[in-house]
Design a protein around this motif. Structure first.
Motif, PDB file in Angstrom:
ATOM      1  N   ALA A  20      -5.111 -29.776  30.755  1.00 26.87           N
ATOM      2  CA  ALA A  20      -3.860 -29.511  30.025  1.00 26.87           C
ATOM      3  C   ALA A  20      -2.769 -28.962  30.931  1.00 26.87           C
ATOM      4  O   ALA A  20      -1.633 -28.822  30.506  1.00 26.87           O
TER       5      ALA A  20
ATOM      6  N   THR B 220      -0.976 -34.366  32.141  1.00 27.69           N
ATOM      7  CA  THR B 220      -0.452 -33.547  31.054  1.00 27.69           C
ATOM      8  C   THR B 220      -0.005 -32.202  31.607  1.00 27.69           C
ATOM      9  O   THR B 220      -0.714 -31.581  32.383  1.00 27.69           O
TER      10      THR B 220
ATOM     11  N   GLU C  73      -2.889 -33.933  23.305  1.00 24.09           N
ATOM     12  CA  GLU C  73      -2.799 -32.520  22.947  1.00 24.09           C
ATOM     13  C   GLU C  73      -4.081 -31.800  23.305  1.00 24.09           C
ATOM     14  O   GLU C  73      -5.136 -32.417  23.433  1.00 24.09           O
TER      15      GLU C  73
ATOM     16  N   GLY D 244       0.822 -29.030  29.793  1.00 27.52           N
ATOM     17  CA  GLY D 244       0.807 -28.490  28.440  1.00 27.52           C
ATOM     18  C   GLY D 244       0.997 -26.987  28.394  1.00 27.52           C
ATOM     19  O   GLY D 244       1.422 -26.369  29.373  1.00 27.52           O
TER      20      GLY D 244
END
Lengths: 191, 678
Positions: free
Chosen positions: A128, B393, A81, B395
């Motif tokens: 991310a 990732t 995350e 995200g």
């Protein structure tokens, strides 16, 4: 209570203090051991999980911090995350990463340079979102390509399906009965 | 009891298989009695599943830890309602809940249509039973909640093992929204099997007119509503339990539930075109198949462990079976669609490029692109690992950048769509229709800019919200004023009666209002504030108009968890508004997980969201993380309006209206056209 002792002499909301249990080897029941372990864990979680730096930061630095932290992903191996999201208090990855960002921002580094630094050290997996280079670019391009393709197909369908009707209308003289028009209009308004 | 539960599952599986075979056989041989027997077997299977579920609930409530599911998802100290919720606390039990929800849907459909659609029903039953049997098979043989715990003795023999206590329910799941969120989401996910079953049956029986579409209208709206409500409840849970200040994180599991909602929304719109114009038949069959498959895909993502997610139950043994099943459903359906293409031809052409029909087509395009973007972003890590050998990732920065513009375009279409008339819209009438929405929204946009709002997306979003709201208000106003004039009733009762007379249209508009309200809430994100500070007793911190003063700190012990909490006085503009006590909890059972209990002061304008992050400075300071999140309230309120609007469209018609539908506009238009082109 271990927790209370560690948290200073602040005590609780007027609750009487209980005598601390003794932890002589062999005399500890399984339940007590579990309790003790739970308390130690809570202590670790609460105390160690807290960021070390406490210097007040300007709103601008805080904004830059959030900008950088949102671009980076916790590397603990589990959550993946963003640093702004990872809620694990004693996280061995997110906590030092956050501290590093703050440190570097205070040293005057730009958000971009800080993020690049993490990428150079850890690799692309720290980001991310995909980059705009190489294969990663397809992540960004495909939705646009699909939209463009869809737009072409839908426009083609609309124009093609509309043509016979338009042609028929153009070839046949239209005699409009005002009564029918009115009723159609009423019907449309009702439905 | 666990043997009984297992037996019920096995019985349901056998009955399901029998129902599947018998319904197909009965349909092929045109033997009514065999079909009837298949239907009864299917209903018996549903009953049997209900018994299996009851026995697992019984095992959970009585804390029978010899059963693996109970031992892994519950413990003695849990309150009874969480013991029941522990049913979906681990993947095997949650699969049973999934099967149970499927069986409820299947049972109701079969019972409701026992005298109707006799030629289609055997195939509907067959599809429902294929779906049910597949999940039952997984539940029985790969992920059985009734498995017993055993331990191996020194001599190699196995012996029953009953632990003292269970590992407990994941503390993150111990929240009211989490108790109802999974069942509601499942009702949405799996509910799309019903419209899919009817579409499939329509393909097989070549009855591809409007009748299957009319039958499944409610069966599409109900799961759509549940899926939407489930999504928002999940957001509410994340907001309160995760403690990071937000409610949507583009997690793969969240994405998995958003995708069928998007395609389901597209389907709800495009069926209207088929009903009115007899167009888009292939597209509708395809859409409902995709929606159903995306529901299964969501389960696959949640359970296979193929994608990393916070709340996925990873069990890689299930993954391949989902892939086989989805592939089989896809290829069989595609074969049928291609084979039946001649029956799926449009009944009439499009009258004009500028029409409601084409607006619907563009609405479908945007919804599908949004769905694709979510799908692509969710699956990209897998693809990247495959191509580049590196799992990456994808995200929120990706999803927000891609989906915010798409979402705003969709909001724009929500407003523009109803301004186009069916069949043909003249530029003149468009000008008229756009007049009031533009008159209100353009000055509003200017006012926002003058007031100093510089966030581009926020300005666009608020402007579009006003635009859409005015179009909807205008629709109600126009309709109600005509009605009030014609009938002499008051304006307010005219609005109510107008809505009740055309529930579908005006209920739909209410849902559009809900979407606007939700967008207002989402846009608030652009103005979130956040401050993290260490406070000692008596010290205070400021965030926006609020001030938080640290008053006290305490610890406490409950049977389920230990807690540490701070007591803060919250002031707004210098006035004390309330005392806040955010907590940190350490759950005793299982992995001794810690959770953050957020304290919220919610107003329609903004939420003050306070998190206690931990003790600092050797116990003298307390780390407080405070957020001011504007307009979040409107997300939840919008969701409530959405449910209300959907319920309005679902209100039953007057008796007989369902069986003998009124002349649709396309039919009326057809009559009009014949008169016109003489």
């Amino acid at each position: 209570m271990v927790l209370r002792l560690l948290a200073g002499r602040s005590a609780s909301f007027g609750r009487p203090h209980r005598a601390a249990p003794t932890f002589a080897p062999g005399s500890v029941s399984r339940g007590m051991r579990m309790k003790l372990r739970a308390r130690i864990l809570l202590y670790i979680v609460i105390v160690l999980g807290t960021p070390l730096s406490s210097a007040p930061e300007t709103a601008d630095l805080e904004k830059q911090y959030r900008e950088a932290a949102a671009q980076l992903v916790c590397q603990c191996g589990g959550c993946r995350e963003q640093l702004t999201v990872c809620g694990m208090q004693n996280c061995h990855s997110a906590t030092p990463m956050r501290a590093e960002i703050r440190e570097k921002l205070q040293a005057g580094m730009t958000v971009e340079k800080i993020v690049d630094g993490f990428v150079a050290r850890i690799g692309k997996q720290v980001l991310a979102a995909p980059t705009l280079k190489g294969f990663d670019l397809t992540a960004w391009i495909m939705p646009i390509v699909m939209f463009a393709l869809g737009l072409i197909v839908v426009s083609w369908i609309v124009v093609r399906m509309a043509r016979p009707a338009a042609a028929a209308e153009a070839s046949a003289p239209v005699i409009v009965d005002p009564r029918v028009e009115r009723e159609l209009k009423d019907f449309e308004e009702e439905s | 009891m666990s043997e009984f539960g297992n037996f019920c599952l096995l019985l349901a599986f056998c009955l399901g298989l029998y129902a599947l075979l018998a319904s197909v056989l009965g349909a092929v041989q045109k033997q009514h009695r065999i079909v009837r027997s298949a239907e009864r077997a299917a209903l018996a299977a549903c009953g049997s599943i209900a018994l299996a579920l009851s026995s697992l609930v019984y095992l959970l409530v009585t804390s029978d830890f010899s059963v693996s599911h109970v031992a892994s998802a519950s413990n003695r100290a849990l309150p009874v309602y969480y013991k029941i919720a522990a049913l979906w606390g681990a993947h095997d039990g949650s699969l049973l809940l999934w099967v149970f929800v499927t069986s409820i849907f299947s049972g109701i459909v079969i019972y409701q249509n026992r005298f109707r659609y006799r030629d289609m029903m055997p195939y509907v039953v067959a599809v429902l039973m294929v779906n049910l049997s597949f999940f039952l098979c997984l539940n029985l043989f790969l992920s059985n909640p009734f498995n017993q715990l055993v331990q191996a003795n020194a001599d190699g023999t196995l012996q029953k093992f009953i632990p003292q206590d269970g590992r407990g329910l994941n503390p993150l799941l111990q929240y009211w929204a989490m108790v109802i969120h999974p069942p509601i989401l499942y009702l949405g996910f799996i509910g799309f099997v019903v419209p899919f079953a009817f579409a499939f049956a329509a393909l097989v029986t070549k009855q591809l007119g409007d009748s299957w579409i009319r039958t499944i209208r409610r069966w599409t709206l109900v799961p759509w509503m549940f899926l939407g409500a489930g999504l928002i409840l999940g957001g509410k849970w994340a907001y309160v339990e995760m403690g990071w200040g937000g409610y949507w994180g583009w997690d793969p599991v969240e994405n998995a539930s958003l995708m069928p909602w998007l395609t389901g929304t597209a389907f709800l719109h495009s069926v209207i075109v088929q009903e009115r114009k007899g167009m888009l038949k292939v597209w509708n069959v395809f859409l409902i198949m995709i929606t159903y498959l995306l529901g299964v895909f969501g389960t696959f993502i949640t359970r296979s462990g193929v994608i990393n997610s916070v709340h996925a139950f990873a069990d890689s043994s299930l993954g391949p079976f989902f892939l086989y099943y989805m592939s089989a459903v896809f290829f069989v359906s595609m074969y049928l669609i291609i084979d039946r293409l001649p029956y799926l031809k449009s009944e009439r052409p499009l009258d004009s490029v500028l029409s409601r029909e084409s607006a619907f087509l563009f609405n479908n395009l945007v919804l599908l692109v949004a769905c694709f973007a979510v799908f692509w972003g969710t699956m990209f890590p897998v693809l990247s690992e495959w191509v580049q050998g590196q799992k990456m990732t994808v995200g929120p920065p990706f999803f927000n950048n891609v989906n915010i513009p798409i979402g705003l375009f969709l909001l724009f279409l929500t407003g523009v769509g109803p301004l186009f008339a069916w069949r043909k819209t003249s530029v003149e009438s468009l000008k008229k229709a756009f007049f009031w929405p533009v008159i209100f929204s353009v000055p509003f946009c200017a006012a926002l800019m003058i007031a100093g709002m510089r966030d581009f997306y926020a300005v666009v979003s608020f402007t579009l919200c006003v635009f859409v709201l005015i179009t909807v208000v205008r629709e109600f106003y126009k309709g109600a004023s005509v009605r009030a004039k014609n009938t002499g009733e008051s304006f307010l009762s005219a609005i109510v009666n107008l809505t009740l007379k055309n529930k579908r249209r005006y209920g739909g508009y209410i849902v559009h209002v809900a979407i606007v309200v939700i967008f207002v809430g989402l846009t608030g994100n652009a103005f979130n504030k956040e401050v993290q500070q260490k406070l000692s007793k008596g010290e205070s911190m400021h965030i926006g108009r609020y001030m938080l003063r640290m008053v006290d700190y305490r610890e406490a012990d409950t049977p389920n968890y230990q807690l540490a909490e701070v007591k803060l006085e919250a002031y707004k503009d210098g006035k004390l508004i309330r005392t806040m006590t955010p907590e940190k909890r350490l759950y005793k059972a299982g992995d001794q997980q810690t959770t953050t209990e957020v304290e919220l002061y919610s107003t329609p304008k903004e939420d003050l969201y306070v998190v206690f992050s931990g003790v600092a400075n050797g116990g003298k300071g307390y780390e407080i993380h405070a957020f001011v999140n504007p307009l979040v309230f409107w997300v939840w309120f919008g969701a409530a309006i959405m449910v209300f609007g959907t319920l309005v469209t679902l209100l039953p018609d007057r008796k007989g209206a369902f069986v003998t539908p009124q002349l649709s506009f396309s039919e009326a238009a057809g009559i009009g056209e014949t008169l016109r082109i003489k």
